[in-house]
Design a protein around this motif. Structure first.
Motif, PDB file in Angstrom:
ATOM      1  N   PRO A 322      41.586  51.007  36.239  1.00 26.84           N
ATOM      2  CA  PRO A 322      40.637  50.774  37.335  1.00 26.84           C
ATOM      3  C   PRO A 322      39.648  51.929  37.508  1.00 26.84           C
ATOM      4  CG  PRO A 322      42.819  50.083  37.999  1.00 26.84           C
ATOM      5  CD  PRO A 322      42.979  50.762  36.670  1.00 26.84           C
ATOM      6  N   GLU A 323      40.124  53.167  37.288  1.00 22.16           N
ATOM      7  CA  GLU A 323      39.219  54.302  37.405  1.00 22.16           C
ATOM      8  C   GLU A 323      38.286  54.394  36.207  1.00 22.16           C
ATOM      9  OE1 GLU A 323      41.687  57.714  37.970  1.00 22.16           O
ATOM     10  OE2 GLU A 323      42.433  57.037  39.930  1.00 22.16           O
ATOM     11  N   LEU A 324      38.784  54.068  35.014  1.00 22.83           N
ATOM     12  CA  LEU A 324      37.957  54.149  33.808  1.00 22.83           C
ATOM     13  C   LEU A 324      36.934  53.016  33.729  1.00 22.83           C
ATOM     14  CD1 LEU A 324      40.490  55.066  30.958  1.00 22.83           C
ATOM     15  CD2 LEU A 324      38.731  56.535  31.951  1.00 22.83           C
ATOM     16  N   LEU A 325      37.368  51.800  34.056  1.00 23.96           N
ATOM     17  CA  LEU A 325      36.543  50.622  33.842  1.00 23.96           C
ATOM     18  C   LEU A 325      35.921  50.067  35.108  1.00 23.96           C
ATOM     19  CD1 LEU A 325      38.993  48.686  31.473  1.00 23.96           C
ATOM     20  CD2 LEU A 325      37.108  50.191  30.805  1.00 23.96           C
ATOM     21  N   GLY A 326      36.453  50.473  36.257  1.00 16.68           N
ATOM     22  CA  GLY A 326      36.054  49.867  37.519  1.00 16.68           C
ATOM     23  C   GLY A 326      37.070  48.819  37.939  1.00 16.68           C
ATOM     24  N   ALA A 327      37.204  48.645  39.238  1.00 16.11           N
ATOM     25  CA  ALA A 327      38.235  47.745  39.758  1.00 16.11           C
ATOM     26  C   ALA A 327      38.029  46.304  39.312  1.00 16.11           C
ATOM     27  CB  ALA A 327      38.268  47.827  41.282  1.00 16.11           C
ATOM     28  N   ALA A 328      36.778  45.837  39.287  1.00 18.84           N
ATOM     29  CA  ALA A 328      36.515  44.431  38.956  1.00 18.84           C
ATOM     30  C   ALA A 328      36.916  44.124  37.515  1.00 18.84           C
ATOM     31  CB  ALA A 328      35.050  44.106  39.178  1.00 18.84           C
ATOM     32  N   VAL A 329      36.577  45.009  36.582  1.00 18.33           N
ATOM     33  CA  VAL A 329      36.920  44.785  35.180  1.00 18.33           C
ATOM     34  C   VAL A 329      38.424  44.908  34.966  1.00 18.33           C
ATOM     35  CG1 VAL A 329      36.656  45.662  32.833  1.00 18.33           C
ATOM     36  CG2 VAL A 329      34.657  45.448  34.314  1.00 18.33           C
ATOM     37  N   SER A 330      39.046  45.912  35.592  1.00 14.08           N
ATOM     38  CA  SER A 330      40.484  46.094  35.421  1.00 14.08           C
ATOM     39  C   SER A 330      41.260  44.889  35.938  1.00 14.08           C
ATOM     40  CB  SER A 330      40.945  47.357  36.145  1.00 14.08           C
ATOM     41  OG  SER A 330      42.342  47.527  36.013  1.00 14.08           O
ATOM     42  N   ARG A 331      40.766  44.276  36.981  1.00  9.44           N
ATOM     43  CA  ARG A 331      41.475  43.125  37.541  1.00  9.44           C
ATOM     44  C   ARG A 331      41.511  41.959  36.546  1.00  9.44           C
ATOM     45  NH1 ARG A 331      41.815  41.203  43.716  1.00  9.44           N
ATOM     46  NH2 ARG A 331      43.035  39.325  43.371  1.00  9.44           N
ATOM     47  N   VAL A 332      40.527  41.897  35.661  1.00  6.67           N
ATOM     48  CA  VAL A 332      40.508  40.841  34.633  1.00  6.67           C
ATOM     49  C   VAL A 332      40.737  41.461  33.250  1.00  6.67           C
ATOM     50  CG1 VAL A 332      38.983  39.415  36.036  1.00  6.67           C
ATOM     51  CG2 VAL A 332      37.990  40.915  34.311  1.00  6.67           C
ATOM     52  N   ALA A 333      41.598  42.478  33.208  1.00  7.13           N
ATOM     53  CA  ALA A 333      41.774  43.277  31.991  1.00  7.13           C
ATOM     54  C   ALA A 333      42.068  42.447  30.740  1.00  7.13           C
ATOM     55  CB  ALA A 333      42.864  44.326  32.203  1.00  7.13           C
ATOM     56  N   PRO A 334      42.949  41.432  30.778  1.00  5.42           N
ATOM     57  CA  PRO A 334      43.177  40.673  29.541  1.00  5.42           C
ATOM     58  C   PRO A 334      41.913  39.984  29.027  1.00  5.42           C
ATOM     59  CG  PRO A 334      44.968  40.300  31.084  1.00  5.42           C
ATOM     60  CD  PRO A 334      43.888  41.026  31.839  1.00  5.42           C
ATOM     61  N   ALA A 335      41.093  39.436  29.932  1.00  4.42           N
ATOM     62  CA  ALA A 335      39.846  38.800  29.502  1.00  4.42           C
ATOM     63  C   ALA A 335      38.887  39.840  28.935  1.00  4.42           C
ATOM     64  CB  ALA A 335      39.206  38.054  30.669  1.00  4.42           C
ATOM     65  N   HIS A 336      38.758  40.978  29.615  1.00  6.33           N
ATOM     66  CA  HIS A 336      37.902  42.057  29.120  1.00  6.33           C
ATOM     67  C   HIS A 336      38.387  42.543  27.757  1.00  6.33           C
ATOM     68  CE1 HIS A 336      35.415  45.707  29.193  1.00  6.33           C
ATOM     69  NE2 HIS A 336      36.507  46.376  28.906  1.00  6.33           N
ATOM     70  N   ALA A 337      39.695  42.705  27.619  1.00 11.96           N
ATOM     71  CA  ALA A 337      40.261  43.161  26.348  1.00 11.96           C
ATOM     72  C   ALA A 337      40.000  42.147  25.247  1.00 11.96           C
ATOM     73  CB  ALA A 337      41.759  43.392  26.507  1.00 11.96           C
ATOM     74  N   LEU A 338      40.203  40.862  25.543  1.00  8.64           N
ATOM     75  CA  LEU A 338      39.994  39.825  24.536  1.00  8.64           C
ATOM     76  C   LEU A 338      38.544  39.808  24.070  1.00  8.64           C
ATOM     77  CD1 LEU A 338      40.882  37.473  22.830  1.00  8.64           C
ATOM     78  CD2 LEU A 338      40.715  35.997  24.849  1.00  8.64           C
ATOM     79  N   ALA A 339      37.611  39.950  25.009  1.00 11.41           N
ATOM     80  CA  ALA A 339      36.202  40.006  24.617  1.00 11.41           C
ATOM     81  C   ALA A 339      35.932  41.203  23.729  1.00 11.41           C
ATOM     82  CB  ALA A 339      35.317  40.038  25.863  1.00 11.41           C
ATOM     83  N   GLY A 340      36.530  42.348  24.082  1.00 11.78           N
ATOM     84  CA  GLY A 340      36.360  43.550  23.255  1.00 11.78           C
ATOM     85  C   GLY A 340      36.942  43.379  21.875  1.00 11.78           C
ATOM     86  N   ILE A 341      38.088  42.709  21.788  1.00 12.37           N
ATOM     87  CA  ILE A 341      38.718  42.455  20.480  1.00 12.37           C
ATOM     88  C   ILE A 341      37.815  41.546  19.650  1.00 12.37           C
ATOM     89  CG2 ILE A 341      40.648  41.259  19.361  1.00 12.37           C
ATOM     90  CD1 ILE A 341      42.354  42.231  21.818  1.00 12.37           C
ATOM     91  N   ALA A 342      37.306  40.475  20.254  1.00 13.51           N
ATOM     92  CA  ALA A 342      36.464  39.533  19.528  1.00 13.51           C
ATOM     93  C   ALA A 342      35.151  40.164  19.085  1.00 13.51           C
ATOM     94  CB  ALA A 342      36.187  38.316  20.405  1.00 13.51           C
ATOM     95  N   ARG A 343      34.678  41.133  19.839  1.00 11.53           N
ATOM     96  CA  ARG A 343      33.441  41.839  19.469  1.00 11.53           C
ATOM     97  C   ARG A 343      33.701  42.958  18.461  1.00 11.53           C
ATOM     98  NH1 ARG A 343      29.010  41.031  22.821  1.00 11.53           N
ATOM     99  NH2 ARG A 343      29.391  39.883  24.758  1.00 11.53           N
ATOM    100  N   GLY A 344      34.970  43.242  18.170  1.00 10.91           N
ATOM    101  CA  GLY A 344      35.290  44.328  17.252  1.00 10.91           C
ATOM    102  C   GLY A 344      35.252  45.689  17.889  1.00 10.91           C
ATOM    103  N   LEU A 345      35.288  45.754  19.218  1.00 12.89           N
ATOM    104  CA  LEU A 345      35.232  47.028  19.921  1.00 12.89           C
ATOM    105  C   LEU A 345      36.613  47.622  20.178  1.00 12.89           C
ATOM    106  CD1 LEU A 345      32.533  46.049  22.614  1.00 12.89           C
ATOM    107  CD2 LEU A 345      32.186  47.232  20.424  1.00 12.89           C
ATOM    108  N   ILE A 346      37.653  46.784  20.106  1.00 14.47           N
ATOM    109  CA  ILE A 346      39.024  47.231  20.356  1.00 14.47           C
ATOM    110  C   ILE A 346      39.853  46.903  19.123  1.00 14.47           C
ATOM    111  CG2 ILE A 346      41.103  46.874  21.766  1.00 14.47           C
ATOM    112  CD1 ILE A 346      39.235  46.146  24.087  1.00 14.47           C
ATOM    113  N   PRO A 347      40.544  47.897  18.551  1.00 15.33           N
ATOM    114  CA  PRO A 347      41.340  47.638  17.339  1.00 15.33           C
ATOM    115  C   PRO A 347      42.566  46.779  17.616  1.00 15.33           C
ATOM    116  CG  PRO A 347      41.631  49.905  18.106  1.00 15.33           C
ATOM    117  CD  PRO A 347      40.563  49.298  18.964  1.00 15.33           C
TER     118      PRO A 347
END
Length: 347
Positions: A322-347
């Motif tokens: 929540p501190e790194l990404l902001g509360a709104a993004v952290s609350r939807v962390a799996p969706a944010h992570a999945l988007a990052g994975i699909a974009r190649g931003l998260i290994p």
């Protein structure tokens, strides 16, 4: 009416749960809304299409936990319905590319592959969140502690890679890596059997008069939202209404239940949840050979996670998403992570 995708976002990720739908683009846009899938499953395609039209993408990727909702006769049936709803919504929003479904082994699979491996598609969102946490882990031996509205995930991370002992809900709950307690939707009688009032402990009725959200609202862990009626009694998400709901758990008249009484009951509930999560943390650590050196906090239950960590007595480095990404993004962390994975931003 559909909206063109070409000048909007390249990709959007959906996380479809039994009580909430979450969406993110992996670049900072995030959205979440309540959706009682077990009651309104037939409306799922329309609900998803409404989200996609607000931020229309070329491509949609999805993960889910809603397949366990009791509107479905089996997980396979749930996976099939949710996947079909995503495909229908993407088509309605004019998306250009084929939908992909995240599997628990880390693959982004075609719809046909996901339907052929429903157990791999079921409840895979925690794995995506763990990959996001692993990228921010403060030590080689770390734990992700993700407290959401319904559950808490505790996932071991070693050298930047998630290393869970189990991969399905049954095994994860047995291992202590999935704890069915959260900041909002857990009914009070599932947390405690009695509450303090008037110098004594009063039994709690085995009825859903109040939820954990009422306790955390009174303690300041959640903000008031008078427009929200996603509560046990359908009343507003306010401190005054939460006090009334907690009074009812002990069959008390609200007029006899003061603000101090409500605060004491809320603190008791929060402490019981913290003990439950702390027990699970110790159990996961024992199965892993000892306490971790680092913790990654995620979700919107930071207050509960930190209380539980205090009870363990561990001396660990803590990173807060929540501190790194902001509360709104952290609350939807799996969706944010999945988007990052699909974009190649998260290994």
């Amino acid at each position: 009416m559909t909206f063109p995708c070409a000048h909007q976002t390249e990709l959007l990720a959906l996380d479809i749960g039994g009580a909430n739908i979450k969406a993110a683009d992996g670049l900072g846009w995030a959205h979440g809304e309540p959706f009682p899938l077990w009651r309104e499953w037939q409306r799922l395609p329309d609900a998803l299409a409404s989200i996609l039209r607000r931020h229309p993408p070329r491509r949609v990727v999805a993960t889910m936990t809603g397949e366990i909702a009791d509107c479905y006769p089996s997980r396979a049936a749930g996976v099939a319905h949710i996947t079909a709803a995503v495909v229908e919504a993407a088509a309605a929003a004019g998306c250009e590319e084929e939908v992909a479904i995240y599997l628990v082994d880390g693959r982004l699979a075609s719809v046909a592959e996901a339907l052929g491996e429903p157990w791999a598609a079921a409840a895979a969102n925690w794995h995506a969140a763990a990959r996001l946490a692993a990228a921010s882990a403060p030590a080689d031996r770390s734990l992700l502690v993700d407290v959401g509205s319904t559950t808490t995930d505790i996932i071991p991370i070693r050298a930047g890679v998630p290393v869970p002992r189990a991969r399905d809900d049954v095994g994860r709950m047995a291992a202590g890596e999935l704890v069915y307690t959260g900041l909002e939707r857990t009914p009070v009688p599932a947390i405690v059997r009695s509450l303090p009032h008037g110098g004594t402990m009063r039994p709690v009725a085995s009825e859903r008069f109040a939820d954990a959200r009422d306790a955390w609202l009174l303690l300041g862990g959640l903000a008031e939202d008078p427009a929200s009626h996603d509560t046990a009694d359908g009343g507003p998400l306010t401190v005054a209404a939460a006090r009334t709901r907690l009074a009812r758990t002990m069959l008390l008249e609200p007029a006899s239940f003061s603000a101090d009484d409500a605060a004491a009951a809320a603190a008791w509930i929060a402490a019981a949840q913290a003990r439950q999560v702390a027990r699970a943390l110790r159990r996961v650590a024992r199965g892993w050979g000892g306490p971790p050196a680092g913790i990654v906090l995620s979700g919107h239950g930071d207050a509960l996670a930190r209380r539980a960590l205090e009870q363990t007595g561990w001396d660990v480095a803590v990173v807060s998403l929540p501190e790194l990404l902001g509360a709104a993004v952290s609350r939807v962390a799996p969706a944010h992570a999945l988007a990052g994975i699909a974009r190649g931003l998260i290994p």
